[in-house]
Design a protein around this motif. Structure first.
Motif, PDB file in Angstrom:
ATOM      1  N   PRO A 133       0.707  -1.174  -0.042  1.00  0.00           N
ATOM      2  CA  PRO A 133      -0.067  -0.257   0.005  1.00  0.00           C
ATOM      3  C   PRO A 133       0.777   1.342  -0.072  1.00  0.00           C
ATOM      4  CG  PRO A 133       0.060  -0.884   2.083  1.00  0.00           C
ATOM      5  CD  PRO A 133       0.988  -1.735   1.415  1.00  0.00           C
ATOM      6  N   PHE A 134       1.696   1.189  -0.911  1.00  0.00           N
ATOM      7  CA  PHE A 134       2.644   2.659  -1.082  1.00  0.00           C
ATOM      8  C   PHE A 134       2.777   2.922  -2.381  1.00  0.00           C
ATOM      9  CE2 PHE A 134       4.098   0.162   2.565  1.00  0.00           C
ATOM     10  CZ  PHE A 134       4.036   1.065   3.737  1.00  0.00           C
ATOM     11  N   ARG A 135       3.034   4.092  -2.711  1.00  0.00           N
ATOM     12  CA  ARG A 135       2.994   4.504  -3.981  1.00  0.00           C
ATOM     13  C   ARG A 135       4.496   4.081  -4.881  1.00  0.00           C
ATOM     14  NH1 ARG A 135       6.868   8.573  -4.409  1.00  0.00           N
ATOM     15  NH2 ARG A 135       7.223   9.773  -2.702  1.00  0.00           N
ATOM     16  N   THR A 136       4.598   4.117  -6.014  1.00  0.00           N
ATOM     17  CA  THR A 136       5.889   3.716  -6.714  1.00  0.00           C
ATOM     18  C   THR A 136       7.029   4.533  -6.546  1.00  0.00           C
ATOM     19  OG1 THR A 136       4.288   2.594  -8.537  1.00  0.00           O
ATOM     20  CG2 THR A 136       6.819   3.209  -9.206  1.00  0.00           C
ATOM     21  N   GLY A 137       8.076   4.096  -6.058  1.00  0.00           N
ATOM     22  CA  GLY A 137       9.427   5.013  -5.853  1.00  0.00           C
ATOM     23  C   GLY A 137       9.307   5.630  -4.629  1.00  0.00           C
ATOM     24  N   MET A 160       8.444  -5.097  -4.063  1.00  0.00           N
ATOM     25  CA  MET A 160       9.404  -4.533  -3.444  1.00  0.00           C
ATOM     26  C   MET A 160      10.168  -3.621  -4.406  1.00  0.00           C
ATOM     27  SD  MET A 160      10.610  -7.685  -1.005  1.00  0.00           S
ATOM     28  CE  MET A 160      12.023  -6.634  -0.341  1.00  0.00           C
ATOM     29  N   LEU A 161      10.504  -4.375  -5.641  1.00  0.00           N
ATOM     30  CA  LEU A 161      11.119  -3.239  -6.657  1.00  0.00           C
ATOM     31  C   LEU A 161      10.297  -2.192  -7.125  1.00  0.00           C
ATOM     32  CD1 LEU A 161      12.917  -5.571  -9.065  1.00  0.00           C
ATOM     33  CD2 LEU A 161      13.917  -3.926  -7.694  1.00  0.00           C
ATOM     34  N   ARG A 162       9.035  -2.236  -7.228  1.00  0.00           N
ATOM     35  CA  ARG A 162       8.105  -1.315  -7.665  1.00  0.00           C
ATOM     36  C   ARG A 162       8.317   0.066  -6.544  1.00  0.00           C
ATOM     37  NH1 ARG A 162       3.389   0.893  -6.147  1.00  0.00           N
ATOM     38  NH2 ARG A 162       2.903  -0.668  -4.589  1.00  0.00           N
ATOM     39  N   VAL A 163       8.081  -0.474  -5.449  1.00  0.00           N
ATOM     40  CA  VAL A 163       8.052   0.857  -4.243  1.00  0.00           C
ATOM     41  C   VAL A 163       9.283   1.429  -3.903  1.00  0.00           C
ATOM     42  CG1 VAL A 163       6.118  -0.101  -3.300  1.00  0.00           C
ATOM     43  CG2 VAL A 163       8.103  -0.751  -2.363  1.00  0.00           C
ATOM     44  N   VAL A 164      10.467   0.930  -4.652  1.00  0.00           N
ATOM     45  CA  VAL A 164      11.868   1.708  -4.552  1.00  0.00           C
ATOM     46  C   VAL A 164      11.989   2.615  -5.505  1.00  0.00           C
ATOM     47  CG1 VAL A 164      13.003   0.012  -3.001  1.00  0.00           C
ATOM     48  CG2 VAL A 164      13.194  -0.253  -5.524  1.00  0.00           C
ATOM     49  N   ARG A 165      12.932   3.732  -5.426  1.00  0.00           N
ATOM     50  CA  ARG A 165      12.983   4.851  -6.381  1.00  0.00           C
ATOM     51  C   ARG A 165      14.132   4.219  -7.346  1.00  0.00           C
ATOM     52  NH1 ARG A 165      17.907   6.447  -5.457  1.00  0.00           N
ATOM     53  NH2 ARG A 165      18.951   6.255  -3.258  1.00  0.00           N
ATOM     54  N   PRO A 166      14.196   4.617  -8.397  1.00  0.00           N
ATOM     55  CA  PRO A 166      15.129   4.307  -9.277  1.00  0.00           C
ATOM     56  C   PRO A 166      16.624   4.866  -8.755  1.00  0.00           C
ATOM     57  CG  PRO A 166      13.576   5.620 -10.573  1.00  0.00           C
ATOM     58  CD  PRO A 166      13.256   5.670  -9.087  1.00  0.00           C
TER      59      PRO A 166
END
Length: 229
Positions: free
Chosen positions: A88-92, A116-122
């Motif tokens: 339940p968090f936005r992308t990045g 997990m990869l989706r919610v971390v920033r580039p």
């Protein structure tokens, strides 16, 4: 060796064991990414031992769990109830996404890894560590009988103890292998694979991952570290 010695206390004194494990986890993660000033998410953080260890390392710590009763008052400080398969968090949103000994308890573990990869920033980091099925502790409290099959090990536990195990094969425990993790890590197109290593083995044992059958039984826990493009 320290972790193995402390593992004797996992059942009679879980607080003692999990504090040691949490500090080891913070130290290991810090070897890949600076934690001071980072915003991190712990997927399946559970009680507050990990929150304390990562906070001491300088991270701003959030955790997500499916059950509101899994965390103590410390762990609830920045704690969200939700599913790892639909975070339940936005992308990045985060610098680091961390998960330890969780994927083997999820029916769709690689969906969790993708989230997990989706919610971390580039440029951010996903650190995934899970107990492998054919390792010595793959069956958790039903080990070593899990080598004869998860359902058989579960039935044996019920006959012997009169109750279901805490980790019920097919419901809250699943067979996730080393090969599963290696296939996901090498096929993941959104990140750069930084490390793939047997967590609790000595460093010289990294060669195990190159030996298909041996790696499954000699690896307690597999670590996958990915930096998002």
């Amino acid at each position: 060796m320290h972790l193995l010695r402390e593992f004797r206390h996992e059942q009679p004194d879980p607080a003692r064991f999990y504090r040691v494990l949490a500090q080891d986890s913070a130290d290991m993660l810090a070897s890949y990414v600076p934690l001071q000033g980072s915003l991190m998410l712990d997927v399946g953080g559970g009680p507050g031992y990990f929150a304390d260890a990562f906070a001491r390392a300088g991270a701003t710590y959030y955790s997500v769990d499916v059950d509101s009763d899994l965390a103590d008052d410390t762990g609830r400080r920045r704690r969200v109830v939700g599913s790892g398969t639909e975070l339940p968090f936005r992308t990045g949103a985060f610098d680091v996404a961390y998960s330890s000994n969780v994927l083997e308890h999820v029916s769709d573990p690689w969906r969790v890894a993708e989230e997990m990869l989706r919610v971390v920033r580039p440029g951010g980091l996903a650190f995934i560590s899970y107990t492998v099925w054919y390792g010595p502790w793959g069956g958790h409290e039903t080990a070593p009988w899990h080598f004869l099959g998860g359902h058989r090990a579960r039935r044996r536990y019920v006959r012997r103890h009169g109750v279901e195990p805490k980790n019920r094969f097919g419901e809250s425990l699943f067979a996730v292998t080393v090969r599963d993790g290696m296939d996901w890590a090498r096929g993941e197109g959104r990140g750069e694979l930084l490390d793939l290593t047997p967590r609790y083995n000595p460093r010289w044992a990294r060669f195990l991952l190159r030996v298909p059958l041996l790696r499954e039984v000699a690896t307690w826990n597999l670590v996958i570290v990915v930096r998002k493009h």
